[in-house]
Structure formats: C-alpha cells, structure tokens
Scaffold this active site. Structure first.
Site, PDB file in Angstrom:
ATOM      1  N   HIS A  57       2.414  -8.759   8.645  1.00  0.00           N
ATOM      2  CA  HIS A  57       3.251  -8.353   7.044  1.00  0.00           C
ATOM      3  C   HIS A  57       2.260  -7.602   6.074  1.00  0.00           C
ATOM      4  O   HIS A  57       2.515  -6.617   5.893  1.00  0.00           O
ATOM      5  CB  HIS A  57       3.748  -9.950   6.588  1.00  0.00           C
ATOM      6  CG  HIS A  57       4.514  -9.622   5.247  1.00  0.00           C
ATOM      7  ND1 HIS A  57       5.661  -9.857   5.141  1.00  0.00           N
ATOM      8  CD2 HIS A  57       3.933  -9.195   3.954  1.00  0.00           C
ATOM      9  CE1 HIS A  57       6.070  -9.704   3.606  1.00  0.00           C
ATOM     10  NE2 HIS A  57       5.064  -9.229   3.000  1.00  0.00           N
ATOM     11  N   GLU A  58       1.190  -8.230   5.903  1.00  0.00           N
ATOM     12  CA  GLU A  58       0.159  -7.541   5.336  1.00  0.00           C
ATOM     13  C   GLU A  58      -0.240  -6.196   5.809  1.00  0.00           C
ATOM     14  O   GLU A  58      -0.517  -5.149   5.036  1.00  0.00           O
ATOM     15  CB  GLU A  58      -0.995  -8.424   4.874  1.00  0.00           C
ATOM     16  CG  GLU A  58      -0.499  -9.685   4.199  1.00  0.00           C
ATOM     17  CD  GLU A  58       0.057  -9.730   2.984  1.00  0.00           C
ATOM     18  OE1 GLU A  58       0.228  -8.482   2.386  1.00  0.00           O
ATOM     19  OE2 GLU A  58       0.548 -10.921   2.466  1.00  0.00           O
ATOM     20  N   HIS A  61       2.199  -3.442   5.015  1.00  0.00           N
ATOM     21  CA  HIS A  61       1.934  -2.739   3.600  1.00  0.00           C
ATOM     22  C   HIS A  61       0.995  -2.002   3.715  1.00  0.00           C
ATOM     23  O   HIS A  61       0.982  -0.940   3.341  1.00  0.00           O
ATOM     24  CB  HIS A  61       1.696  -4.069   2.715  1.00  0.00           C
ATOM     25  CG  HIS A  61       2.931  -5.023   2.304  1.00  0.00           C
ATOM     26  ND1 HIS A  61       4.043  -4.513   1.847  1.00  0.00           N
ATOM     27  CD2 HIS A  61       3.017  -6.301   2.241  1.00  0.00           C
ATOM     28  CE1 HIS A  61       4.804  -5.493   1.563  1.00  0.00           C
ATOM     29  NE2 HIS A  61       4.305  -6.424   1.770  1.00  0.00           N
TER      30      HIS A  61
END
Length: 268
Positions: A57-58, A61
């Site tokens: 998820h990170e 980003h």
C-alpha cells in the site's frame, strides 16, 4: 554513482523479504495443519500477509509519487518495501495490526511522506492518494479469487477460513481508506480540487481522521450498517459470513486456552 545509489534505494529490503518468507511458511503450516498448531499458524499467516499488504500500500503511494515528480522518494527508503523506513512506522504498521487483533477490522495506517511541492497537476496528486486503496482492492481480488472462481476443491478448511478473513481485512481497509475524511487517502483524492481556504480550514483536524473513523466504528448503529455492507460485498464474491467469522475465530488462537473457540469452526 547516481545509478548505483538509485539501485540501492530500490532494492527490496531484507526486512520485507523476511516478513514475506514468514508469511509463506505460515501459509504452508495452515495448509498442511503442521504440528496441529492451526490457530497460531493462521495468526502468523494472516498477520504476515496483512503487513505485506500494508507495505505494498505504502509502496504504491511512493512509486506513483516518484513517477509524478517527487524524486526524493528513493532516498527516503520507501521503494525498498521496508516498513521500518516509513515516517510513522507506528501508524503504518503497528496500529493497523493492533486493530486487527482487537476487532478484526482492516483500518488503514499512516502514509509515507511525499513532497507535494515537487508534483504538478491535480490529477497526479489525486492518483498518488488513490494508489494505496487500489492496492488493497487488488489484494482483495486475489484473496477472493478462489471463492468467486469456484476453485475451492482441495483447499483445506483452515486455509479457506484464513483467506476469507484476510479478504475481509483488505475490503474494509480499501473502503475505510477511501472515505473523504481528512487524514485518509480518500480525502487526499479530493483535496487537490478544493479551494485553498477549505484546505487550510481542514488541515488542523487531518491528524485526527483515523481516530474519528475508529471511534465511529464503535457506535453500534454505524458498526452494524458498515459490516452489513461488507457482508453484502463479500457475499457477492462468494465469501460468506460464516467463513469470515471462522477465520477470525481461528486467528485469535489464544482464546482456545480459555475454551472460547466456536466448535462450529473446527477444522479437524
């Protein structure tokens, strides 16, 4: 030298590889029922897979920000998938894991630090924020695939339950993090399109967005409505409530010491 430094910045961290390896071994233990420690194996498998999804998820980003103009991302270690490199490792990993243990809820964590001033274009800012929840959506599709593809023949019950619970975590994370609440990715998607005045007014309350979501989920009416929606969505993907409940029941392996396990979730 710049090329060598860039390669180091993007090399997968041994920490992440270790977590992924532990998850794989735990998944094998769940599948085979190794040593009869199914509950502990489910706990390690689901927790490990959940942390892996948080790292991805990170990473989503960070990678999107890199291609949008923030070249400082690499030097911060965000492209190595190392959870210890995050600006707020406590928010990004520790708290989301605690939320799972405490309530079986896939609450999102904190975000990587992105130098927004380096990025031009509102669409790019929105896409950077959307990249994280989209990763959870992709993870949920993978977890639920055996169910909606009707490919569960030969899959042990314990592994099936663990996948069902993990799928619920991904779906809840994707939905909650997509809410347009300050501090969450959903707000990050719409923020570039708001006026400067509104953004300045909202900025002071952004750090409390995650806490507000957690508090709202403890309100009975909100909790019931939210999980009814989750049940309907996952049910449409072939993952029924009983499978998710049994996955969570197995996950909390320590309850067996107090005789609190549901006998209807027995796997052998």
């Amino acid at each position: 030298m710049t090329t060598a430094a860039a390669r180091r910045d993007r090399r997968i961290s041994p920490v992440f590889l270790g977590i992924a390896a532990l998850t794989a071994v735990a998944g094998w233990a769940v599948w085979t029922g190794f040593a009869g420690a199914t509950g502990l194996a489910v706990f390690l498998f689901v927790t490990g897979a959940w942390v892996v999804s948080l790292c991805l998820h990170e990473y989503a980003h960070a990678r999107t920000a890199l291609h949008s103009g923030d070249l400082s991302i690499g030097s911060k270690g965000y492209l190595t998938l190392n959870p210890l490199a995050y600006t707020h490792a406590l928010l990004s990993v520790v708290l989301p894991v605690l939320f799972v243990v405490m309530g079986g809820i896939g609450l999102p964590g904190g975000a990587v630090y992105i130098e927004r001033g380096r990025i031009r274009g509102r669409w790019r800012h929105s896409l950077i924020s959307a990249a994280g929840p989209l990763t959870n959506v992709a993870f949920a599709i993978v977890c639920t695939a055996p169910f909606w593809l009707d490919a569960l023949d030969g899959v042990p019950l314990a592994f099936r339950y663990a996948l069902a619970f993990l799928a619920m975590l991904q779906v809840t994370a994707a939905i909650l993090n997509s809410l347009p609440i300050p501090g969450l990715d959903g707000y990050g998607v719409v923020e570039p399109w708001l006026s400067h005045r509104i953004r300045r007014q909202v900025e002071p309350i952004a750090p409390f967005g995650l806490i507000a979501v957690f508090a709202l989920l403890w309100v009975p009416g909100v909790n019931v409505a939210f999980f009814d929606a989750i049940d309907a969505l996952l049910g449409g993907l072939g993952v029924d409530e009983a499978q998710r409940y049994c996955g969570y029941d197995l996950y909390r392996f320590w309850r067996a010491f107090f005789g609190e396990h549901n006998p209807g979730c027995a796997v052998g």
